[in-house]
Design an enzyme around this catalytic site. Structure first.
Site, PDB file in Angstrom:
ATOM      1  N   ASP A   1       3.799  -3.941  -5.756  1.00  0.00           N
ATOM      2  CA  ASP A   1       4.487  -5.191  -5.445  1.00  0.00           C
ATOM      3  C   ASP A   1       6.063  -4.917  -5.361  1.00  0.00           C
ATOM      4  OD1 ASP A   1       2.296  -6.572  -4.784  1.00  0.00           O
ATOM      5  OD2 ASP A   1       2.178  -7.896  -6.612  1.00  0.00           O
TER       6      ASP A   1
ATOM      7  N   GLU B   1       0.675  -1.194   0.100  1.00  0.00           N
ATOM      8  CA  GLU B   1      -0.084   0.071   0.024  1.00  0.00           C
ATOM      9  C   GLU B   1       0.943   1.272   0.032  1.00  0.00           C
ATOM     10  OE1 GLU B   1      -3.338   0.237  -0.567  1.00  0.00           O
ATOM     11  OE2 GLU B   1      -3.292  -2.114  -0.399  1.00  0.00           O
TER      12      GLU B   1
HETATM   13 ZN   LIG Z   1      -2.485  -2.684  -4.769  1.00  0.00          ZN
END
Ligand SMILES: [Zn+2]
Length: 417
Positions: free
Chosen positions: A362, A281
């Site tokens: 990621d 996030e």
């Molecule tokens: Zn995401």
């Protein structure tokens, strides 16, 4: 029923294409998921049981079948209020009681929106108390559902009606460049809502408590320091009051950024996994995805309003959308009702950028936290949320904001080396 012109024919054609396309994509998704139901994909075989895999397949298929009612209802509704003359008739009826042109238009739009919500209500009830409940996700009670509905409507009225009235007033008073003023008003309105949301709006629906677990707090604090992220607190939201689906998100901006974990996420992931999910996030924030999305949204709104400014000067538009007389206020509302038919080709593009952002977030998470913990955390979330591991690739291209599970996990494994 008004007489059709070329623009009505265009609307009908685009509506048929859009409805047909959505129906076709949904059918592909159902077939693909069913075809892969018998076996867990090899990469996940160690972590996900056959029973969980089949539950995900059944849940995905049930949701896809259910979404078809929505596809048909939306198409029928659009036809009814435009070419069916629904909006024009409602406007005529309300004209018996309301003399101010501005409030007459506001009342018409609000009544239409109320009517639409009323039509959608049985679907919403079915989704929550049948579909979600059947798969064990629903934790909502009927009283809570009703309270949510009343609060949502009251909030919509308090916030939405003044904005709508203001926008229509600008449309009538500001001459040829009204759309620029409406855009500025919309911009201000959005910034205001984004700043009020975390402290005033979200607490109307959920309880937020500061995170209490000291070990986890220390871990998060270290992660935030490593990433140079200033936040005004980490909160836990009682998502479990409504659903057992888990999630995490950011709200607010500037110094008022809050990190919010659903209690259902904290129940399931271990501290290392929670840290990795949070790092993902943070990646959205640090790679400027959030601000890019906002800027994109603001630009799209400007383009849409400029297009409305031009379209509302064309006589064919009014006849095309079933308005016998030129009425810019009603026209503006119908313009935004039919706009999605014209922006349909943008859907895969928007999904593409969203998936690109997911890969970047990621990659950020892998740099600042553990890749294997992110993999195990995601696999738990796929399993517990009954997300399918085998979506149809074409359906995914159009609709998925996140990369398909197999591709995403493979990318994480590659990054781990
Ligand atoms: Zn995401």
């Amino acid at each position: 029923m008004t007489t059709l012109n070329w623009f009505s024919i265009l609307i009908i054609t685009l509506l048929a294409i859009s409805t047909g396309l959505q129906w076709w994509l949904t059918s592909r998704q159902i077939r693909h998921v069913q075809a892969h139901r018998p076996a867990v994909p090899a990469d996940f075989a160690a972590d996900i049981s056959l029973a969980d895999h089949q539950k995900a397949a059944d849940y995905t298929v049930a949701k896809a079948r259910f979404s078809r009612f929505g596809i048909l209802l939306d198409a029928a509704w659009l036809l009814a209020i435009t070419l069916g003359g629904g909006m024009a008739q409602l406007h005529a009826v309300l004209g018996q009681w309301i003399s101010s042109p501005l409030w007459h238009a506001v009342a018409t739009v609000v009544s239409l929106l109320l009517l639409q919500s009323l039509l959608q209500l049985p679907f919403s009830l079915w989704r929550t108390f049948r579909l979600e409940a059947r798969f064990g996700f629903n934790r909502m009670t009927l009283p809570l559902f009703l309270v949510d509905m009343v609060k949502g409507a009251a909030l919509g009225a308090v916030v939405g009606i003044p904005f709508l009235a203001g926008a229509l007033w600008l449309l009538q008073s500001m001459g040829a460049y009204w759309w620029l003023y409406v855009w500025l008003a919309w911009l201000g309105f959005n910034v205001l809502m984004l700043s009020l949301y975390p402290t005033f709006i979200a607490p109307l629906f959920n309880r937020f408590k500061p995170l209490e677990d000291d070990g986890l707090k220390a871990r998060i604090h270290q992660l935030l320091q490593r990433c140079g992220f200033a936040s005004s607190g980490v909160f836990v939201m009682d998502g479990s009051r409504r659903s057992s689906h888990g999630n995490a998100y950011f709200t607010g901006f500037g110094q008022n950024k809050r990190i919010v974990f659903f209690d259902t996420l904290l129940e399931r992931l271990n501290p290392e996994e929670i840290e990795s999910v949070l790092a993902h996030e943070l990646g959205h924030f640090k790679r400027k995805h959030i601000i890019q999305r906002l800027i994109w949204m603001f630009l799209m709104a400007l383009v849409a309003l400029a297009a409305a400014g031009w379209t509302l000067q064309q006589a064919w538009f009014y006849q095309g959308v079933g308005l016998a007389q030129v009425d810019t206020s009603l026209g503006l509302f119908l313009f935004f009702c039919i706009a999605p038919l014209f922006t349909l080709p943008l859907a895969p593009l928007s999904s593409h950028f969203s998936r690109k952002h997911e890969f970047e977030a990621d990659a950020f998470a892998v740099e600042h936290a553990s890749a294997s913990a992110l993999v195990s955390g995601l696999v738990k979330l796929y399993r517990d949320n009954a997300s399918t591991l085998t979506p149809d690739p074409v359906h995914s291209l159009f609709h998925d904001s996140h990369p398909p599970a197999a591709i995403r996990i493979a990318a994480l494994h590659a990054a781990r080396g």
